[in-house]
Design a protein around this motif. Structure first.
Motif, PDB file in Angstrom:
ATOM      1  N   GLU A  31     -43.161 -15.035   4.217  1.00  0.00           N
ATOM      2  CA  GLU A  31     -43.625 -14.035   5.181  1.00  0.00           C
ATOM      3  C   GLU A  31     -42.818 -14.104   6.469  1.00  0.00           C
ATOM      4  OE1 GLU A  31     -45.668 -11.691   4.682  1.00  0.00           O
ATOM      5  OE2 GLU A  31     -46.510 -12.344   2.770  1.00  0.00           O
ATOM      6  N   ILE A  70     -58.984 -13.070   0.992  1.00  0.00           N
ATOM      7  CA  ILE A  70     -57.525 -13.024   0.804  1.00  0.00           C
ATOM      8  C   ILE A  70     -57.051 -11.626   0.424  1.00  0.00           C
ATOM      9  CG2 ILE A  70     -57.159 -15.464   0.273  1.00  0.00           C
ATOM     10  CD1 ILE A  70     -57.276 -14.805  -2.657  1.00  0.00           C
ATOM     11  N   TYR A  71     -58.000 -10.734   0.147  1.00  0.00           N
ATOM     12  CA  TYR A  71     -57.570  -9.354  -0.165  1.00  0.00           C
ATOM     13  C   TYR A  71     -58.687  -8.397   0.202  1.00  0.00           C
ATOM     14  CZ  TYR A  71     -56.526  -5.132  -2.768  1.00  0.00           C
ATOM     15  OH  TYR A  71     -56.305  -3.823  -3.108  1.00  0.00           O
ATOM     16  N   ASP A 109     -61.441 -16.337  -1.717  1.00  0.00           N
ATOM     17  CA  ASP A 109     -61.056 -17.584  -2.378  1.00  0.00           C
ATOM     18  C   ASP A 109     -62.207 -18.573  -2.227  1.00  0.00           C
ATOM     19  OD1 ASP A 109     -59.732 -19.742  -3.504  1.00  0.00           O
ATOM     20  OD2 ASP A 109     -58.842 -20.332  -1.551  1.00  0.00           O
ATOM     21  N   ILE A 142     -50.463 -18.615   3.582  1.00  0.00           N
ATOM     22  CA  ILE A 142     -49.440 -17.656   4.048  1.00  0.00           C
ATOM     23  C   ILE A 142     -48.141 -18.147   3.453  1.00  0.00           C
ATOM     24  CG2 ILE A 142     -48.229 -16.714   6.038  1.00  0.00           C
ATOM     25  CD1 ILE A 142     -51.062 -15.773   6.058  1.00  0.00           C
ATOM     26  N   ARG A 175     -47.885 -12.392  -3.053  1.00  0.00           N
ATOM     27  CA  ARG A 175     -48.425 -11.747  -1.856  1.00  0.00           C
ATOM     28  C   ARG A 175     -49.620 -10.914  -2.357  1.00  0.00           C
ATOM     29  NH1 ARG A 175     -44.910  -8.190   1.019  1.00  0.00           N
ATOM     30  NH2 ARG A 175     -45.627  -9.013   3.036  1.00  0.00           N
ATOM     31  N   GLN A 227     -49.061 -10.725   4.696  1.00  0.00           N
ATOM     32  CA  GLN A 227     -50.181 -10.697   3.748  1.00  0.00           C
ATOM     33  C   GLN A 227     -50.583 -12.125   3.450  1.00  0.00           C
ATOM     34  OE1 GLN A 227     -49.102  -8.594   0.189  1.00  0.00           O
ATOM     35  NE2 GLN A 227     -48.108  -6.919   1.354  1.00  0.00           N
ATOM     36  N   PHE A 228     -51.881 -12.258   3.013  1.00  0.00           N
ATOM     37  CA  PHE A 228     -52.260 -13.550   2.488  1.00  0.00           C
ATOM     38  C   PHE A 228     -51.613 -13.707   1.145  1.00  0.00           C
ATOM     39  CE2 PHE A 228     -55.922 -12.533   5.288  1.00  0.00           C
ATOM     40  CZ  PHE A 228     -55.714 -13.547   6.207  1.00  0.00           C
ATOM     41  N   THR A 233     -51.054 -16.468  -2.525  1.00  0.00           N
ATOM     42  CA  THR A 233     -51.517 -17.553  -3.384  1.00  0.00           C
ATOM     43  C   THR A 233     -50.360 -17.929  -4.304  1.00  0.00           C
ATOM     44  OG1 THR A 233     -53.245 -18.260  -4.908  1.00  0.00           O
ATOM     45  CG2 THR A 233     -52.460 -16.027  -5.156  1.00  0.00           C
ATOM     46  N   LYS A 253     -63.199 -16.349   6.349  1.00  0.00           N
ATOM     47  CA  LYS A 253     -61.979 -17.168   6.342  1.00  0.00           C
ATOM     48  C   LYS A 253     -61.413 -17.302   4.934  1.00  0.00           C
ATOM     49  CE  LYS A 253     -64.223 -21.793   6.509  1.00  0.00           C
ATOM     50  NZ  LYS A 253     -64.562 -22.387   5.514  1.00  0.00           N
ATOM     51  N   CYS A 254     -62.234 -17.029   3.955  1.00  0.00           N
ATOM     52  CA  CYS A 254     -61.758 -17.126   2.563  1.00  0.00           C
ATOM     53  C   CYS A 254     -61.255 -15.786   2.023  1.00  0.00           C
ATOM     54  CB  CYS A 254     -62.876 -17.632   1.665  1.00  0.00           C
ATOM     55  SG  CYS A 254     -63.391 -19.289   2.079  1.00  0.00           S
ATOM     56  N   LYS A 296     -55.996 -20.001  -0.454  1.00  0.00           N
ATOM     57  CA  LYS A 296     -55.426 -18.960   0.407  1.00  0.00           C
ATOM     58  C   LYS A 296     -54.337 -19.552   1.294  1.00  0.00           C
ATOM     59  CE  LYS A 296     -57.016 -16.241   4.364  1.00  0.00           C
ATOM     60  NZ  LYS A 296     -58.204 -15.982   5.182  1.00  0.00           N
TER      61      LYS A 296
END
Ligand code: ADP
Length: 730
Positions: free
Chosen positions: A209, A285-286, A276, A205, A250, A215-216, A218, A282-283, A203
């Motif tokens: 951005e 991502i969506y 993730d 940024i 994104r 958005q997070f 990858t 904290k993991c 994950k």
């Protein structure tokens, strides 16, 4: 054939019409409820089963939807890897990949259309420290005077994003960025390099951005090795590494691209969170809720998590679902419940109706049975009290009969008749008559009942029967109904009546003759007396001389003769056949008495009279005495020169006694055998033999009063034998 069918069905119909409809009874209501309760229970079970089925179906649907989404994501990642692989192939194909050829590659790929959601396709070049300045100079010479690798600083090796298409917008911010400086990216890049596979970063940024719509992200990397260098081992690959073709993603844009806009929300109530590596905030991502802020909050109904592993990178897809308001009509449970209730109500009413119908039918059946029993016993009573014999024949044998039938045929029990052929009870000579009559009835011909003689049983007595036959069909079988009446007595009376009628007729005839002859024969002595009186009257005074006295003597004789005649007539007229005057008469006594009365004449004629023993018979004693008196008197009268011999005797026949009175007198010519029995008929003049001519007529009348006949057998000069019969009385 005229079918006569017992209309029991019609009886039932009439009964039904006459029976008032029965109301619903409590017992039937309870019975119907007893049926209803298990049925209701069944409905409840069905509802619960439906709920379970719906739940399972929902779960299966949910799992299937989640599976479908996971497959889509995995498939898309592999598609992206394929795209990067094909892009990296450009470096293998040519020594010098220019910005223009990169741009052309991106344009040819039509990424926006084929794989929407990719932020771009870029190439990050590995720059050793010794080549750093030269590299910067080269890029700056390509029209980017401010180009530099960032973040700045002293490192043994650098990497720089030199190509990134589309090279515009937020992508420009990534130009010159050294992704090796950032550990997450570096990890993915080194894994890609060492294993020569497409790898995904953790994950991040993206550098693209800005503060708008963060958005997070990858990144996916595919290694590019220098042409001609071996890449079989990790070491060889580390030495040969030239850079990475990569794509920054994104996450929101990527997921929208993979699933299609609003696809998650297409699966109503399903949310997707993409983690993730592990399920921790904290993991994350969506989160699909970003696209649907109106999603229901709170505890989800059900949740599922799927790992999606891509070349060592593990994404965890976490799906959850919330209650979705459903249309009740579409709800299977409601359908089951409502239809169950409707079926139960219908069933309840049906059972109630059936029970009541059954009860009604039972009541009608009971009434009918009672009525039928009543009718049957009434019918049986009628049959058994009938004076006529009533019997039914089926298939040629007695099927049933009444008491009078048993009496008629002298049977003690029905078993003596039932099952035996009816025709056997008829004497053979009459059987054809019965068969023909039955056949006529079957053919519907109306002919009068036959009178037959029927042979009975045990003693073989034959008696007269009047038979009435009718044919009817019952239970598909031909039945022959016989009504039999013993008419022996009637026949006897008819015969007697006929006999009496004949007697009366004859009597009338005799009376006419009698009146005629009596008037004639009575006139004769009267004429004599009248003539003599006229002579005396002409002499004008009392007779004085001898002639006159002779006239008076003659008149006296005529008057005496008339007296005898009148007495004989009186006797004749008295003869009747009144049975009340009959009594047991000993003829031996009668003949003794007759001989006493005729004693003088017997003596005068020195007659020899032989009286054989005679029977005692039922007869009118006075008339029988008169009969023998006349016959013996004639035998004593009409004799010749021989000494008079008379014999009286009898013989017994089946139904009568036959008597005879035999003499040895003058005899009678055959032509006069009949004549002598007619009243006033005489064969001789008064001067030869005195008499009135009534004697034998009287004898005939007396014999007929005893139902017998009289006749004579004679030969002139040789004597006569008078025979007569007297019927034996019952
Ligand atoms: P009658 O009063 O004349 O005897 P009957 O009727 O007794 O009348 O007889 C009729 C006639 O039959 C007699 O006139 C007689 O001629 C004849 N007759 C009757 N009995 C005898 C007899 N035993 N022998 C011969 N002739 C007889």
């Amino acid at each position: 054939m005229k079918d006569k069918i017992l209309n029991i069905a019609g009886l039932a119909e009439n009964r039904t019409k006459n029976t008032a409809p029965l109301k619903i009874t409590h017992s039937n209501l309870w019975r119907a409820l007893c049926f209803l309760l298990p049925s209701l229970l069944l409905t409840v079970v069905a509802v619960f089963y439906s709920i379970k089925t719906v739940d399972e179906s929902t779960k299966r649907g949910f799992a299937s939807n989640c599976d479908e989404i996971a497959i889509k994501i995995s498939t898309r990642l592999h598609s992206h890897a394929g795209l990067l692989r094909s892009s990296s192939a450009l470096f293998a194909a040519t020594d010098k990949v220019t910005r223009q050829s990169w741009k052309a590659l991106f344009k040819d790929s039509k990424i926006d259309r084929n794989l929407p959601g990719i932020q771009g396709i870029g190439f990050s070049l590995l720059v050793p420290k010794k080549d750093l300045q030269e590299h910067i100079n080269t890029i700056r010479s390509q029209g980017f005077p401010n180009y530099k690798i960032y973040p700045e600083g002293q490192r043994d090796v650098y990497s720089s994003i030199i190509y990134l298409e589309p090279f515009s917008g937020r992508n420009l911010r990534a130009f010159g960025y050294d992704m090796l400086t950032e550990p997450i990216r570096k990890k993915a890049m080194e894994l890609s390099r060492d294993s020569d596979v497409a790898t995904l970063s953790g994950k991040v940024i993206l550098v693209q951005e800005n503060n708008n719509d963060v958005q997070f992200g990858t990144l996916m990397y595919v290694p590019v090795y220098q042409n001609g260098m071996p890449v079989n081992t990790v070491d060889q690959r580390r030495k040969a590494i030239m850079g990475w073709v990569y794509s920054p993603y994104r996450m929101n844009d990527l997921m929208n691209g993979i699933l299609g806009k609003g696809d998650i929300n297409h699966f109503e109530g399903i949310n997707l969170k993409l983690y993730d590596d592990s399920l921790s905030d904290k993991c994350l991502i969506y989160d699909s809720r970003i696209n649907n802020p109106n999603q229901i909050k709170g505890k989800p109904n059900q949740a599922l998590s799927f790992p999606v592993v891509f070349h060592g990178k593990k994404w965890i897809l976490y799906f959850d679902e919330y209650d979705v308001p459903v249309s009740y009509l579409e709800n299977k449970v409601i359908v089951v419940l409502v239809s169950g209730i409707l079926i139960n109500v219908f069933l309840f009413l049906l059972i109630l109706t059936l029970l009541n119908t059954k009860k009604n039918a039972q009541a009608i059946a009971e009434q009918l049975t009672a009525e039928l029993k009543g009718n049957e016993s009434k019918l049986r009573a009628i049959l058994d009290n009938s004076f006529d014999a009533i019997a039914v024949e089926v298939d040629g044998v007695w099927d049933m009969c009444n008491a009078a039938t048993l009496q008629l045929f002298g049977c003690a029990t029905k078993e003596e008749l039932i099952g035996k052929p009816f025709i056997d009870t008829i004497i053979p000579s009459e059987q054809d008559k019965i068969k023909a009559y039955t056949q006529n009835q079957i053919e519907g011909l109306s002919i009068p009942s036959p009178h037959i003689s029927c042979g009975v049983k045990a003693d073989g007595t034959v008696f007269d029967l009047e038979v009435s036959i009718s044919v009817f069909i019952h239970l598909n079988k031909q039945h022959v109904l016989f009504i039999l009446r013993d008419i022996s007595e009637r026949r006897k009376m008819e015969n007697e009546l006929q006999e009496y009628t004949l007697q009366l007729k004859k009597s009338n005839e005799n009376l006419e003759n009698f009146a005629y002859v009596a008037s004639h024969d009575l006139k004769a002595p009267l004429n004599v007396v009248n003539g003599i009186l006229n002579l005396i009257d002409n002499g004008k005074g009392m007779p004085s001389d001898t002639n006159d006295l002779e006239l008076i003597r003659m008149a006296k004789i005529a008057v005496d003769q008339m007296k005898v005649l009148i007495n004989d007539l009186l006797e004749y007229s008295r003869v009747g056949n009144n049975r009340e005057d009959f009594s047991n008469t000993d003829l031996n006594e009668v003949l003794g008495y007759v001989q006493v009365l005729l004693k003088e004449k017997i003596t005068q004629n020195s007659a020899k009279i032989k009286i054989n023993p005679l029977p005692v018979i039922s007869a009118n004693k006075t008339l029988i005495t008169e009969l023998f008196m006349n016959l013996l008197n004639n035998a004593l009268t009409y004799h010749g020169k021989n000494i008079v011999e008379i014999e009286v005797g009898f013989s017994e026949e089946k139904n009568a006694f036959k008597f005879y009175v035999k003499d040895n007198g003058i005899g009678i010519r055959e032509k006069d055998f009949e004549k002598i029995f007619i009243i006033f008929k005489r064969l001789h003049s008064q001067s030869e033999y005195g008499g009135t001519g009534i004697g034998l007529a009287l004898c005939k009348r007396i014999v007929e009063a005893h139902q017998g006949t009289i006749w004579v057998e004679s030969e002139l000069g040789k004597g006569s034998t008078f025979y007569f019969t007297i019927k034996k009385q019952d």
